[in-house]
Motif scaffolding. Structure first.
Motif, short mmCIF file in Angstrom:
data_model
loop_
_atom_site.label_atom_id
_atom_site.label_comp_id
_atom_site.label_asym_id
_atom_site.label_seq_id
_atom_site.Cartn_x
_atom_site.Cartn_y
_atom_site.Cartn_z
N ARG A 1 66.68 77.57 52.04
CA ARG A 1 65.25 77.48 52.29
C ARG A 1 64.67 78.89 52.27
O ARG A 1 65.12 79.77 52.98
CB ARG A 1 64.98 76.82 53.64
N LEU A 2 63.69 79.08 51.44
CA LEU A 2 63.04 80.37 51.36
C LEU A 2 61.91 80.44 52.38
O LEU A 2 61.19 79.47 52.57
CB LEU A 2 62.50 80.60 49.95
N THR A 3 61.79 81.57 53.00
CA THR A 3 60.72 81.77 53.97
C THR A 3 59.48 82.24 53.23
O THR A 3 59.53 83.20 52.47
CB THR A 3 61.14 82.84 55.00
N GLY A 4 58.39 81.55 53.46
CA GLY A 4 57.13 81.93 52.82
C GLY A 4 56.52 83.15 53.49
O GLY A 4 56.88 83.51 54.61
N PRO A 5 55.57 83.81 52.84
CA PRO A 5 54.99 85.04 53.39
C PRO A 5 54.21 84.82 54.69
O PRO A 5 54.21 85.69 55.56
CB PRO A 5 54.08 85.55 52.27
N VAL A 6 53.58 83.67 54.84
CA VAL A 6 52.84 83.40 56.08
C VAL A 6 53.81 83.17 57.23
O VAL A 6 53.65 83.74 58.31
CB VAL A 6 51.90 82.18 55.90
N GLU A 7 54.84 82.37 56.99
CA GLU A 7 55.85 82.14 58.02
C GLU A 7 56.52 83.45 58.42
O GLU A 7 56.73 83.73 59.60
CB GLU A 7 56.90 81.14 57.52
N ILE B 1 54.19 78.91 63.66
CA ILE B 1 55.38 79.20 62.83
C ILE B 1 55.98 77.89 62.31
O ILE B 1 56.32 77.78 61.12
CB ILE B 1 56.41 80.02 63.63
N ARG B 2 56.07 76.88 63.17
CA ARG B 2 56.61 75.58 62.72
C ARG B 2 55.72 74.98 61.63
O ARG B 2 56.23 74.41 60.65
CB ARG B 2 56.74 74.62 63.90
N ARG B 3 54.41 75.08 61.78
CA ARG B 3 53.50 74.56 60.77
C ARG B 3 53.66 75.31 59.44
O ARG B 3 53.69 74.69 58.38
CB ARG B 3 52.06 74.63 61.24
N ALA B 4 53.77 76.61 59.50
CA ALA B 4 53.97 77.40 58.27
C ALA B 4 55.28 77.02 57.61
O ALA B 4 55.34 76.89 56.37
CB ALA B 4 53.94 78.90 58.59
N GLN B 5 56.29 76.81 58.42
CA GLN B 5 57.60 76.39 57.88
C GLN B 5 57.48 75.02 57.24
O GLN B 5 57.97 74.80 56.12
CB GLN B 5 58.62 76.37 59.02
N HIS B 6 56.82 74.10 57.91
CA HIS B 6 56.65 72.74 57.38
C HIS B 6 55.81 72.75 56.10
O HIS B 6 56.09 72.00 55.16
CB HIS B 6 55.99 71.86 58.44
N MET B 7 54.82 73.60 56.06
CA MET B 7 53.95 73.69 54.87
C MET B 7 54.57 74.54 53.77
O MET B 7 54.04 74.60 52.65
CB MET B 7 52.60 74.29 55.28
N ASN B 8 55.70 75.20 54.10
CA ASN B 8 56.41 76.06 53.16
C ASN B 8 55.52 77.17 52.61
O ASN B 8 55.47 77.42 51.41
CB ASN B 8 57.03 75.24 52.02
N ILE B 9 54.80 77.80 53.54
CA ILE B 9 53.93 78.92 53.14
C ILE B 9 54.34 80.20 53.85
O ILE B 9 54.98 80.20 54.83
CB ILE B 9 52.43 78.64 53.43
#
Length: 161
Positions: free
Chosen positions: A61-67, A153-161
């Motif tokens: 899983r890649l971490t998005g820039p917002v997360e 953080i959980r929302r950013a992870q869920h949204m993959n952003i």
């Protein structure tokens, strides 16, 4: 000087090894193949067994820039401390917006999106009246602020952003 060299080792410290031991072991591990002329009948080769469900590595899983920005900012708060009514406290603690700025390094897209997501989550948890991150940050306890950070953080992870 107490330095030992190879000549200091006494042979009696080691147990004698059967010289044929290695030859026997390698023969068991890799027996000599039988010549084709000596075999009396040909046996069909067994089909290769392929597992029906080969093991699959979990996807990376890649971490998005917002997360990443949100996670780094929360780590900054955990490391340096959280503050109210001050962007940067003289002892290094920061308010939420100060930590966000430190984590982003610049007011780039990830910084803006992380700030918007954080403020949106603050409004979800604490009401729609909050216009800015600093006003929300200064009006809540450390535990309440942390709860919003973790949810963002959980929302950013869920949204993959």
């Amino acid at each position: 000087m107490n330095t030992h060299t190879e000549t200091d080792i006494i042979d009696s410290d080691f147990n004698p090894i059967d010289s044929d031991l290695y030859a026997k072991a390698f023969q068991l591990l890799d027996p000599a193949p039988e010549p084709a002329a000596l075999t009396t009948r040909a046996t069909p080769a067994a089909p290769a067994q392929v597992p029906l469900n080969p093991p699959v590595a979990p996807p990376v899983r890649l971490t998005g820039p917002v997360e990443k920005t949100l996670t780094d900012a929360l780590t900054f708060l955990d490391t340096h401390g959280w503050a109210r009514r001050s962007l940067v406290h003289p002892e290094g603690a920061r308010c939420s917006i100060g930590a966000l700025r430190a984590a982003a390094g610049a007011r780039n897209a990830a910084y803006c999106d992380a700030g918007n997501l954080l403020l949106d989550e603050a409004r979800r948890q604490h009401g729609k009246k909050w216009e800015t991150i600093p006003s929300w940050n200064d009006s809540h306890s450390g535990a309440q602020v942390r709860s919003v950070w973790e949810a963002a953080i959980r929302r950013a992870q869920h949204m993959n952003i």
